[in-house]
Design an enzyme around this catalytic site. Structure first.
Site, mmCIF file in Angstrom:
data_model
loop_
_atom_site.group_PDB
_atom_site.id
_atom_site.type_symbol
_atom_site.label_atom_id
_atom_site.label_comp_id
_atom_site.label_asym_id
_atom_site.label_seq_id
_atom_site.Cartn_x
_atom_site.Cartn_y
_atom_site.Cartn_z
ATOM 1 C CB SER A 88 -69.233 38.786 107.106
ATOM 2 O OG SER A 88 -69.347 40.863 106.328
ATOM 3 C CG HIS A 110 -72.575 36.832 103.324
ATOM 4 N ND1 HIS A 110 -71.919 36.377 102.250
ATOM 5 C CD2 HIS A 110 -72.255 37.968 103.542
ATOM 6 C CE1 HIS A 110 -70.700 36.612 102.689
ATOM 7 N NE2 HIS A 110 -70.923 38.106 103.280
ATOM 8 C CD GLU A 123 -72.424 32.592 100.415
ATOM 9 O OE1 GLU A 123 -72.190 31.729 100.746
ATOM 10 O OE2 GLU A 123 -72.215 33.902 100.908
ATOM 11 C CG ASN A 134 -66.454 34.976 102.844
ATOM 12 O OD1 ASN A 134 -65.643 35.172 101.986
ATOM 13 N ND2 ASN A 134 -66.979 36.376 103.528
HETATM 14 N N1 LIG Z 1 -67.825 45.976 103.660
HETATM 15 C C1 LIG Z 1 -68.370 44.483 103.146
HETATM 16 O O1 LIG Z 1 -67.760 44.275 101.918
HETATM 17 C C2 LIG Z 1 -69.681 44.053 103.615
HETATM 18 C C3 LIG Z 1 -69.664 42.536 102.662
HETATM 19 C C4 LIG Z 1 -70.860 41.569 103.698
HETATM 20 C C5 LIG Z 1 -71.489 41.097 104.486
HETATM 21 N N2 LIG Z 1 -71.099 42.290 104.991
HETATM 22 C C6 LIG Z 1 -71.733 43.055 106.594
HETATM 23 O O2 LIG Z 1 -72.576 43.896 106.328
HETATM 24 C C7 LIG Z 1 -72.949 44.823 107.798
HETATM 25 C C8 LIG Z 1 -72.424 46.946 107.461
HETATM 26 O O3 LIG Z 1 -71.158 46.365 106.834
HETATM 27 P P1 LIG Z 1 -70.975 47.168 106.306
HETATM 28 O O4 LIG Z 1 -69.890 47.412 105.496
HETATM 29 O O5 LIG Z 1 -71.703 48.394 105.352
HETATM 30 O O6 LIG Z 1 -70.694 48.864 107.854
HETATM 31 P P2 LIG Z 1 -70.128 50.343 107.321
HETATM 32 O O7 LIG Z 1 -69.914 50.288 108.764
HETATM 33 O O8 LIG Z 1 -70.001 50.958 106.014
HETATM 34 O O9 LIG Z 1 -72.365 50.263 107.830
HETATM 35 C C9 LIG Z 1 -72.173 50.010 109.201
HETATM 36 C C10 LIG Z 1 -73.718 50.584 109.081
HETATM 37 O O10 LIG Z 1 -74.920 51.242 110.693
HETATM 38 C C11 LIG Z 1 -75.091 51.118 111.614
HETATM 39 N N3 LIG Z 1 -75.306 51.119 112.717
HETATM 40 C C12 LIG Z 1 -73.970 50.755 113.716
HETATM 41 N N4 LIG Z 1 -74.874 50.290 114.933
HETATM 42 C C13 LIG Z 1 -77.013 50.648 114.292
HETATM 43 C C14 LIG Z 1 -77.982 50.637 115.476
HETATM 44 N N5 LIG Z 1 -77.587 49.830 116.227
HETATM 45 N N6 LIG Z 1 -79.015 50.740 114.460
HETATM 46 C C15 LIG Z 1 -79.038 51.868 113.626
HETATM 47 N N7 LIG Z 1 -77.100 51.599 112.946
HETATM 48 C C16 LIG Z 1 -76.598 51.420 112.877
HETATM 49 C C17 LIG Z 1 -73.713 52.479 111.379
HETATM 50 O O11 LIG Z 1 -73.611 54.210 111.377
HETATM 51 C C18 LIG Z 1 -73.389 52.337 109.642
HETATM 52 O O12 LIG Z 1 -73.993 53.418 109.193
HETATM 53 C C19 LIG Z 1 -71.680 44.477 108.350
HETATM 54 O O13 LIG Z 1 -72.090 42.833 109.526
HETATM 55 C C20 LIG Z 1 -70.479 43.849 107.676
HETATM 56 O O14 LIG Z 1 -70.031 41.881 108.061
HETATM 57 C C21 LIG Z 1 -70.201 43.560 104.668
#
Ligand SMILES: NC(=O)c1ccc[n+]([C@@H]2O[C@H](COP(=O)([O-])OP(=O)(O)OC[C@H]3O[C@@H](n4cnc5c(N)ncnc54)[C@H](O)[C@@H]3O)[C@@H](O)[C@H]2O)c1
Length: 299
Positions: free
Chosen positions: A113, A134, A146, A185
């Site tokens: 993000s 993104h 993005e 953002n």
């Molecule tokens: N939630 C949002 O609205 C959003 C929007 C855009 C981008 N993002 C980005 O996307 C990414 C994921 O966010 P999310 O909301 O899906 O988080 P989440 O916590 O729902 O999912 C993350 C997953 O990654 C897994 N994980 C952690 N370390 C790991 C590793 N080393 N190897 C394999 N799996 C691993 C965890 O077990 C978990 O299932 C982040 O970088 C976040 O900033 C999130």
């Protein structure tokens, strides 16, 4: 990239399973992996549930193959996208590991993000095939992706990534410099800073800020972007407005003290029932449902 590419998604959380769903629904073969067995085991059923809820073909979920081993998950991939926890050290370590197992021509993307793509990818030996993508939540309902290039990203890597996402029904936007907040953002939080400032200054309350946005320019935003709007009213009028308004609006380069105080008082919004406004469980569920319904109606 082939019409039927091999995509590897790392992280089966909120974003990862949704990204996998979009690529599978577009006909690609998707492998998904996660460090947490429970998240991996439920990925396919969550995707099937989403597809059913959207009234789409559930069979696409069968094109998503869960794979517990990272090396196996990425070995044959044309394209790898990471959506693990928002932690720079975790992402750097992960990409170093991924690079040991992928094909030399595979593209590597991070869905961070806010972490600079440059910081995540700097340790790679082939940085020209790495970039940011993104997505917005939920990935299968919000069109924008993005596509962020770093100083090292090659033009073909950007072009192939843009085409891949466009082909999967997304709206890719090319971000030509790896700046914090990318495009979406930066714009969103410029608005939030002023929204908070209006409340902080006692000009109106939080609900009034939201009502004003939703009942005015928010109505036009889906069809009229800010620069289309500036052209529509005229750049001369825009300049005249900026001469008066810009000196008056918030330009502090740090988070508002009002926001910091809310956080210090554990007024964290939905999580604690109070933030800028108070939220009962019914109100929270209703707002969440309204947002999902709206996004579905626009899909
Ligand atoms: N939630 C949002 O609205 C959003 C929007 C855009 C981008 N993002 C980005 O996307 C990414 C994921 O966010 P999310 O909301 O899906 O988080 P989440 O916590 O729902 O999912 C993350 C997953 O990654 C897994 N994980 C952690 N370390 C790991 C590793 N080393 N190897 C394999 N799996 C691993 C965890 O077990 C978990 O299932 C982040 O970088 C976040 O900033 C999130």
């Amino acid at each position: 990239m082939a019409a039927k590419a091999r995509i590897s998604v790392i992280g089966a959380g909120l974003m990862g399973h949704g990204i996998a769903q979009v690529f599978a629904a577009a006909g690609h073969e998707v492998t998904i992996t996660d460090a947490a067995a429970q998240n991996l085991d439920t990925a396919r059923s969550r995707i099937a549930d989403n597809l059913r809820d959207l009234g789409e073909d559930e069979s696409a979920a069968a094109r998503v193959r869960p794979c517990a081993d990272l090396a196996n998950a990425v070995r044959d991939a044309d394209y790898v996208v990471e959506a693990v926890s928002e932690d720079l050290a975790v992402k750097q370590k992960l990409f170093a590991e991924i690079e040991r197992h992928v094909r030399a021509d595979a593209i590597l993307a991070s869905n961070t993000s806010v972490i600079p793509i440059t910081s995540i990818m700097q340790g790679l030996s082939r940085r020209e095939r790495a970039l940011g993508t993104h997505w917005w939540n939920p990935p299968f309902l919000v069109p924008l992706v993005e596509v962020i290039e770093t100083q090292w990203t090659s033009a073909p890597t950007v072009a192939l990534t843009m085409a891949l996402h466009e082909g999967a029904g997304k709206k890719p936007a090319h971000v030509k410099k790896d700046v914090p907040g990318f495009i979406g953002n930066r714009l969103q939080h410029a608005l939030w800073r002023e929204a908070i400032s209006l409340v902080e200054q006692g000009i109106c309350d939080a609900q009034t800020v939201d009502d004003v946005v939703k009942a005015s320019f928010g109505r036009r935003l889906p069809v009229l972007g800010p620069l289309e709007n500036a052209d529509l009213v005229g750049t001369d009028l825009t300049l005249a407005i900026h001469n008066i308004v810009l000196p008056a609006i918030d330009s502090r380069p740090e988070p508002s003290p009002y926001l910091k105080k809310l956080v210090a008082e554990k007024k964290l919004g939905f999580k604690t029932g109070e933030g800028f406004r108070t939220w009962s469980p019914t109100e929270r569920a209703a707002l969440h449902a309204r947002v999902m319904q709206h996004l579905k109606s626009m899909a």
